[in-house]
Design an enzyme around this catalytic site. Structure first.
Site, PDB file in Angstrom:
ATOM      1  N   LEU A  92       3.603   6.836  -2.514  1.00  0.00           N
ATOM      2  CA  LEU A  92       4.978   7.120  -2.985  1.00  0.00           C
ATOM      3  C   LEU A  92       4.869   7.268  -4.475  1.00  0.00           C
ATOM      4  O   LEU A  92       5.950   7.697  -4.999  1.00  0.00           O
ATOM      5  CB  LEU A  92       5.864   5.875  -2.382  1.00  0.00           C
ATOM      6  CG  LEU A  92       6.309   6.355  -0.978  1.00  0.00           C
ATOM      7  CD1 LEU A  92       6.862   5.008  -0.325  1.00  0.00           C
ATOM      8  CD2 LEU A  92       7.434   7.507  -1.125  1.00  0.00           C
ATOM      9  N   PHE A 149       0.834  -1.257  -0.006  1.00  0.00           N
ATOM     10  CA  PHE A 149       0.044  -0.183   0.074  1.00  0.00           C
ATOM     11  C   PHE A 149       0.944   1.187   0.083  1.00  0.00           C
ATOM     12  O   PHE A 149       0.367   2.267  -0.313  1.00  0.00           O
ATOM     13  CB  PHE A 149      -1.088  -0.001   1.199  1.00  0.00           C
ATOM     14  CG  PHE A 149      -0.493   0.738   2.470  1.00  0.00           C
ATOM     15  CD1 PHE A 149       0.237   0.017   3.112  1.00  0.00           C
ATOM     16  CD2 PHE A 149      -0.998   2.051   2.748  1.00  0.00           C
ATOM     17  CE1 PHE A 149       0.727   0.779   4.566  1.00  0.00           C
ATOM     18  CE2 PHE A 149      -0.397   2.749   3.739  1.00  0.00           C
ATOM     19  CZ  PHE A 149       0.420   2.010   4.804  1.00  0.00           C
ATOM     20  N   LYS A 150       2.146   1.209   0.240  1.00  0.00           N
ATOM     21  CA  LYS A 150       3.121   2.515   0.246  1.00  0.00           C
ATOM     22  C   LYS A 150       2.912   2.979  -1.133  1.00  0.00           C
ATOM     23  O   LYS A 150       3.265   4.210  -1.189  1.00  0.00           O
ATOM     24  CB  LYS A 150       4.572   1.675   0.587  1.00  0.00           C
ATOM     25  CG  LYS A 150       4.727   1.226   1.851  1.00  0.00           C
ATOM     26  CD  LYS A 150       4.503   2.170   3.042  1.00  0.00           C
ATOM     27  CE  LYS A 150       5.050   1.303   4.594  1.00  0.00           C
ATOM     28  NZ  LYS A 150       4.216   0.314   4.936  1.00  0.00           N
ATOM     29  N   ASP A 151       2.629   2.246  -2.074  1.00  0.00           N
ATOM     30  CA  ASP A 151       2.676   2.865  -3.443  1.00  0.00           C
ATOM     31  C   ASP A 151       1.551   3.925  -3.641  1.00  0.00           C
ATOM     32  O   ASP A 151       1.686   4.925  -4.363  1.00  0.00           O
ATOM     33  CB  ASP A 151       2.483   1.655  -4.438  1.00  0.00           C
ATOM     34  CG  ASP A 151       3.533   0.628  -4.797  1.00  0.00           C
ATOM     35  OD1 ASP A 151       4.435   1.272  -4.881  1.00  0.00           O
ATOM     36  OD2 ASP A 151       3.225  -0.405  -5.153  1.00  0.00           O
TER      37      ASP A 151
END
Ligand code: PLP
Length: 493
Positions: A115, A110-112
């Site tokens: 980011l 989920f960091k995408d």
């Protein structure tokens, strides 16, 4: 809309200054001066929009020094890199439960979501603040952040990125993802030791003024892509609102009906975004905070005492193996009626004694909003097996912790609202433990485990992970903590 620090409310910065600066100089975190309010009409206006369009509309409420055109351009570009039409699709499990799958981006976690868009927000902020130096993003990662930041910043003009990971602290798949990173402005380096060693090393580099001066002469300054940067938190508010719109679309809820979210939590960034969505007026009943065996947050919500003096467990949900949840400071600031002196006293106690207790008033406030639970290793794996057996749905370890805790919530609270479980990673990122959850040995190397999991379930691995089979390893360097500064210096020479 301006921003202030949780430890100094005399500061007032524009959004661009806030994003460019990341962390406030006195150690506080930046927060919006007031929380914009949304109405049912606003929600209604989002229902038929794409995720990227919803994202631009919500972010505009916080980024008054950015134009609508800019935000439309950034969100469209950022969320075109996902392999689903929406970057945050809901998968319905049963009549009352859906998973919000936030892992369809280039690095499968989920960091995408944040980011992929942060490089646009950051480079625009540097232009708006007339910064002339180039920015080097330094990251210490326990796995997912590093790879997501590398993908976000690769080949972005005016930037470079260097990621340090603990040599023995990331999964095979995570290591291979980073070591094979493409791009002309990237580098990756292992550090002997655990995540704390890498993190401490990076912090030391950030706090060395002589080194900063040396880099400035060469035209560089250092910044971080950590979840303490407002530019990383803001894009996450969007998917809570987006999930609500999707449930309206499905006909599962009426406008105004309260729903709950269950969030696998580490640094408290993800769930804090949910808190902001609720404070904006999104009808949210409870935010369920799920932890693994590192249950410092569970204890905090149950007792009002945050105590990091406890054993640290390395678990199968490593992105939640955290004892200091930095973003909690933003929640406490809000709950204390925006009292910077109170926050300074709590954070001072945390630094000195490793613990603090909040006032009964704050505890009571948080009690109505949050619900907390935790789940151990056996529980995590058992949940993966159970959901596969009952629903033929494959979860990763972090999502499994959340789904397990949701079961506890429903049993104890006896409520029947719609719940969205925030699903934070592809099961293929944590194949070993997922295989074990399905009753199979998972102790092969990462690539073999990917093949085993595909063969066992018939569920295909996401393309970026399947492609690791043919990936060329570019970065194998590994250093002692003391050499990290030299690595940065070489990289920027
Ligand atoms: C980072 C991460 C988390 C924890 O999110 P926080 O914002 O740190 O609370 C949970 N699951 C996965 C897969 C992650 O990468």
């Amino acid at each position: 809309m301006n921003y202030r620090s949780t430890r100094d409310t005399n500061l007032s910065l524009t959004a661009a200054e806030t994003i460019a600066r990341g962390l406030s100089r006195e150690g506080g975190l930046f927060v919006p001066e007031s929380i914009p309010q949304i109405t049912p009409d606003f929600l209604e206006s989002l229902v038929d929009l794409s995720f990227a369009e919803r994202s631009a509309a919500v972010m505009k409420l916080y980024l008054s020094d950015f134009t609508e055109e800019e935000l439309a351009e950034y969100t469209k570009a950022a969320y075109a890199n996902f392999d689903t039409e929406s970057a945050a699709p809901l998968h319905r499990l049963d009549d009352k439960t859906s998973f919000m799958e936030l892992w369809h981006g280039p690095t499968c976690a989920f960091k995408d979501i944040a980011l992929q868009i942060l490089p646009y927000l950051l480079t625009a902020s540097l232009r708006k603040t007339k910064e002339e130096k180039k920015v080097c993003i330094l990251v210490a990662t326990s796995g997912d952040t590093g790879k997501a930041a590398l993908e976000g910043f690769k080949d972005v003009d005016g930037t470079a990125i260097l990621v340090f990971y603990p040599r023995d602290g990331v999964s095979d798949v995570q290591k291979l993802q980073m070591q094979s990173q493409q791009g002309g402005n990237v580098s990756v380096c292992g550090v002997e030791g655990n995540f704390d060693d890498a993190q401490t090393g990076v912090k030391q580099i950030f706090s060395d003024p002589e080194f900063a001066a040396k880099l400035a002469e060469r035209g560089w300054f250092l910044s971080s892509a950590n979840s303490i940067n407002w530019g990383r938190l803001l894009p996450q508010i969007v998917y809570y609102i987006s999930a609500y719109c999707d449930l309206l679309n499905e006909g599962k809820i009426r406008m105004g009906e309260e729903i709950s979210f269950c969030v696998p939590t580490g640094n408290f960034g993800d769930i804090l975004a949910g808190y902001y969505a609720r404070q904006m007026g999104l009808p949210v009943k409870r935010l369920i905070c799920a932890s693994n065996s590192n249950d410092v947050l569970t204890e905090f919500f149950h007792t009002g005492t945050y105590n990091r003096n406890r054993p640290f467990f390395t678990t199968v949900s490593p992105s939640m193996d955290i004892l200091i949840s930095s973003n909690l400071e933003r929640l406490l600031f809000d709950a204390s009626g925006k009292d910077p002196d109170y926050i300074k006293s709590l954070m001072g106690a945390l630094k000195q004694d490793g613990k603090y207790s909040v006032s009964p008033e704050i505890r009571e406030k948080l009690d109505g909003l949050f619900w907390a639970g935790c789940c151990d290793e056996d529980g995590t794996k058992a949940q993966i097996g159970k959901v596969w057996e009952d629903h033929h749905y494959l979860m990763d370890t972090h999502t499994a912790v959340a789904h397990r805790v949701l079961g506890q919530y429903r049993e104890q609270e006896n409520t029947s609202e719609q719940v969205v479980v925030v699903s934070t990673a592809s099961p293929y990122k944590f194949c070993g433990a997922v295989l074990e959850g399905l009753g199979h040995p998972g102790n092969a190397d990462g690539l073999t485990e990917i093949a085993d999991l595909e063969a066992l379930t018939g569920v295909s691995a996401p393309k970026p992970l399947a492609a690791l089979r043919n990936a060329e390893v570019r970065f194998t360097q590994s250093v002692e903590k003391e050499q990290m500064e030299a690595v940065v210096s070489d990289f920027l020479s």
